[in-house]
Motif scaffolding. Structure first.
Motif, short mmCIF file in Angstrom:
data_model
loop_
_atom_site.label_atom_id
_atom_site.label_comp_id
_atom_site.label_asym_id
_atom_site.label_seq_id
_atom_site.Cartn_x
_atom_site.Cartn_y
_atom_site.Cartn_z
N ARG A 161 0.81 -1.22 0.00
CA ARG A 161 0.00 0.00 0.00
C ARG A 161 0.85 1.27 0.00
O ARG A 161 0.43 2.30 -0.52
N MET A 162 2.03 1.22 0.60
CA MET A 162 2.87 2.41 0.67
C MET A 162 3.76 2.56 -0.57
O MET A 162 4.02 3.67 -1.03
N ILE A 163 4.23 1.43 -1.09
CA ILE A 163 5.15 1.47 -2.24
C ILE A 163 4.41 1.20 -3.54
O ILE A 163 4.61 1.88 -4.55
N GLY A 164 3.55 0.17 -3.50
CA GLY A 164 2.80 -0.18 -4.71
C GLY A 164 3.72 -0.77 -5.76
O GLY A 164 4.62 -1.53 -5.47
N GLY A 165 3.50 -0.37 -7.01
CA GLY A 165 4.35 -0.86 -8.09
C GLY A 165 3.73 -2.01 -8.87
O GLY A 165 2.52 -2.26 -8.77
N PRO A 166 4.54 -2.70 -9.67
CA PRO A 166 4.04 -3.78 -10.53
C PRO A 166 3.33 -4.87 -9.73
O PRO A 166 3.72 -5.18 -8.60
N LYS A 167 2.32 -5.45 -10.36
CA LYS A 167 1.56 -6.52 -9.72
C LYS A 167 2.31 -7.84 -9.85
O LYS A 167 2.97 -8.11 -10.86
N PHE A 168 2.18 -8.68 -8.84
CA PHE A 168 2.85 -9.97 -8.83
C PHE A 168 2.19 -10.94 -9.80
O PHE A 168 2.85 -11.60 -10.60
N TRP A 169 0.85 -11.04 -9.74
CA TRP A 169 0.10 -11.93 -10.62
C TRP A 169 -1.29 -11.33 -10.80
O TRP A 169 -2.26 -11.81 -10.23
N PRO A 170 -1.41 -10.28 -11.58
CA PRO A 170 -2.66 -9.50 -11.65
C PRO A 170 -3.89 -10.28 -12.07
O PRO A 170 -4.99 -9.97 -11.61
N LYS A 171 -3.74 -11.29 -12.92
CA LYS A 171 -4.90 -12.05 -13.37
C LYS A 171 -5.50 -12.91 -12.26
O LYS A 171 -6.68 -13.26 -12.31
N VAL A 172 -4.68 -13.27 -11.30
CA VAL A 172 -5.13 -14.15 -10.22
C VAL A 172 -5.41 -13.37 -8.95
O VAL A 172 -6.44 -13.57 -8.30
N SER A 173 -4.49 -12.47 -8.59
CA SER A 173 -4.63 -11.69 -7.36
C SER A 173 -4.25 -10.24 -7.65
O SER A 173 -3.08 -9.86 -7.51
N PRO A 174 -5.21 -9.41 -8.04
CA PRO A 174 -4.93 -8.05 -8.51
C PRO A 174 -4.25 -7.15 -7.48
O PRO A 174 -3.59 -6.18 -7.86
N LYS A 175 -4.41 -7.43 -6.19
CA LYS A 175 -3.86 -6.55 -5.16
C LYS A 175 -2.42 -6.88 -4.80
O LYS A 175 -1.74 -6.08 -4.16
N LYS A 176 -1.94 -8.05 -5.16
CA LYS A 176 -0.58 -8.45 -4.78
C LYS A 176 0.44 -7.74 -5.66
O LYS A 176 0.36 -7.77 -6.89
N THR A 177 1.42 -7.11 -5.01
CA THR A 177 2.48 -6.41 -5.73
C THR A 177 3.82 -7.08 -5.47
O THR A 177 3.99 -7.82 -4.50
N TRP A 178 4.76 -6.81 -6.36
CA TRP A 178 6.11 -7.34 -6.15
C TRP A 178 6.76 -6.72 -4.92
O TRP A 178 7.52 -7.38 -4.21
N SER A 179 6.45 -5.45 -4.65
CA SER A 179 7.02 -4.80 -3.47
C SER A 179 6.54 -5.50 -2.19
O SER A 179 7.31 -5.74 -1.27
N GLY A 180 5.25 -5.83 -2.15
CA GLY A 180 4.73 -6.53 -1.00
C GLY A 180 5.28 -7.94 -0.87
O GLY A 180 5.56 -8.42 0.23
N THR A 181 5.44 -8.60 -2.00
CA THR A 181 5.98 -9.97 -2.00
C THR A 181 7.40 -10.00 -1.46
O THR A 181 7.74 -10.80 -0.58
N VAL A 182 8.24 -9.12 -1.98
CA VAL A 182 9.64 -9.07 -1.53
C VAL A 182 9.72 -8.63 -0.07
O VAL A 182 10.54 -9.15 0.70
N ALA A 183 8.89 -7.68 0.32
CA ALA A 183 8.87 -7.24 1.71
C ALA A 183 8.52 -8.41 2.63
O ALA A 183 9.06 -8.53 3.74
N GLY A 184 7.63 -9.29 2.17
CA GLY A 184 7.28 -10.47 2.95
C GLY A 184 8.47 -11.39 3.13
O GLY A 184 8.69 -11.95 4.22
N TRP A 185 9.29 -11.55 2.09
CA TRP A 185 10.49 -12.38 2.20
C TRP A 185 11.48 -11.77 3.18
O TRP A 185 12.07 -12.49 4.00
#
Length: 272
Positions: A161-185
């Motif tokens: 929500r703060m960084i946003g950016g490209p979506k991780f898998w927009p067709k399946v989960s539109p809200k998931k972003t690469w920034s959020g995914t990497v932050a989770g790791w």
């Protein structure tokens, strides 16, 4: 920028956080209950897991067959009985019991019967795995697993929500972003590092933690995909700010299934 545009901008920003308060309150309640049950372990923890598992199977049965009113409850009852039997027997028959709800879903009219059956197996395996992992890895192991999933979710939520950016898998989960995914790791690695520095785990946990976090993220995406195919936003409305049990524990399903799979091939995990 006009006054109207500014107002719309403020509304959009506020909209990003409008679910934060109920999410936090619900999270506090769930954390308190979960922490108490993890500490208690034994039958009390097993009963909680059986109830949660049955609830998730009920949600899955409901969203894939919305016109059936009583049948999802019957499937949930089967799930509770089957998981309870598997936990009591603890034998080769356990795997057979874990497939009972899947057959119930596959043999009744519904949308995506094969997908629903496969996901039901994942839910049941995760339920069985949580109880077994609590017994084998102890409080430390189950705490690590839960904290990794929670940290990955929280870090992903705020970064997305703060960084946003490209979506991780927009067709399946539109809200998931690469920034959020990497932050989770990154959050998962920090959790692993905390356990290592506290002397509760080996250094291999720094590698295992983000892998488990990624499995959790895939579990989240899988549930989002099922909901999109079913045309629903939430799996139910049981938890304010979170939707249903599947909405809250989908990542834990993916993470636990991975840990169970690794247990089949590794002599021991670097924790517990």
């Amino acid at each position: 920028m006009t006054g109207t545009e500014k107002a719309e901008g403020k509304t959009a920003v506020a909209g990003r956080w409008d679910d934060l308060r109920p999410r936090v309150i619900s999270a506090i309640v769930m954390t308190a209950v979960g922490a108490a049950e993890i500490w208690l372990g034994g039958p009390s923890f097993a009963v909680l897991v059986v109830l949660l598992t049955a609830g998730m199977v009920w949600e899955l049965a409901s969203i894939t067959a919305p016109r059936q009113k009583n049948r999802p409850l019957l499937v949930a009852g089967l799930a509770a009985a089957a998981l309870g039997a598997a936990l009591v027997l603890r034998s080769d028959l356990a795997a057979a019991f874990l497939t009972v709800p899947a057959f119930a879903l596959a043999l009744t009219p519904r949308r995506d019967r094969r997908i629903a059956a496969a996901y039901a197996v994942a839910i049941m395996v995760a339920g069985y795995g949580l109880v077994e992992f609590r017994e084998e890895a102890g409080t430390t192991g189950i705490l690590w697993l839960v904290i990794v999933v929670v940290m990955s979710d929280v870090a992903g939520y705020f970064a997305g929500r703060m960084i946003g950016g490209p979506k991780f898998w927009p067709k399946v989960s539109p809200k998931k972003t690469w920034s959020g995914t990497v932050a989770g790791w990154v959050g998962a690695v920090l959790v692993g590092l905390g356990f290592v520095l506290a002397g509760m785990a080996g250094w291999g946990l720094l590698i295992l933690s983000p892998v488990v976090a990624f499995a959790g993220q895939l579990g989240d995406i899988a549930e989002s995909w099922i909901k999109r195919r079913a045309g629903v936003k939430d799996s139910s409305h049981l938890i304010p700010g979170h939707g249903g049990l599947l909405d809250r524990f989908d990542a834990l399903i993916g993470a636990t299934v991975l840990v169970m799979a690794l247990g089949l091939f590794l002599k021991e995990l670097p924790i517990g």
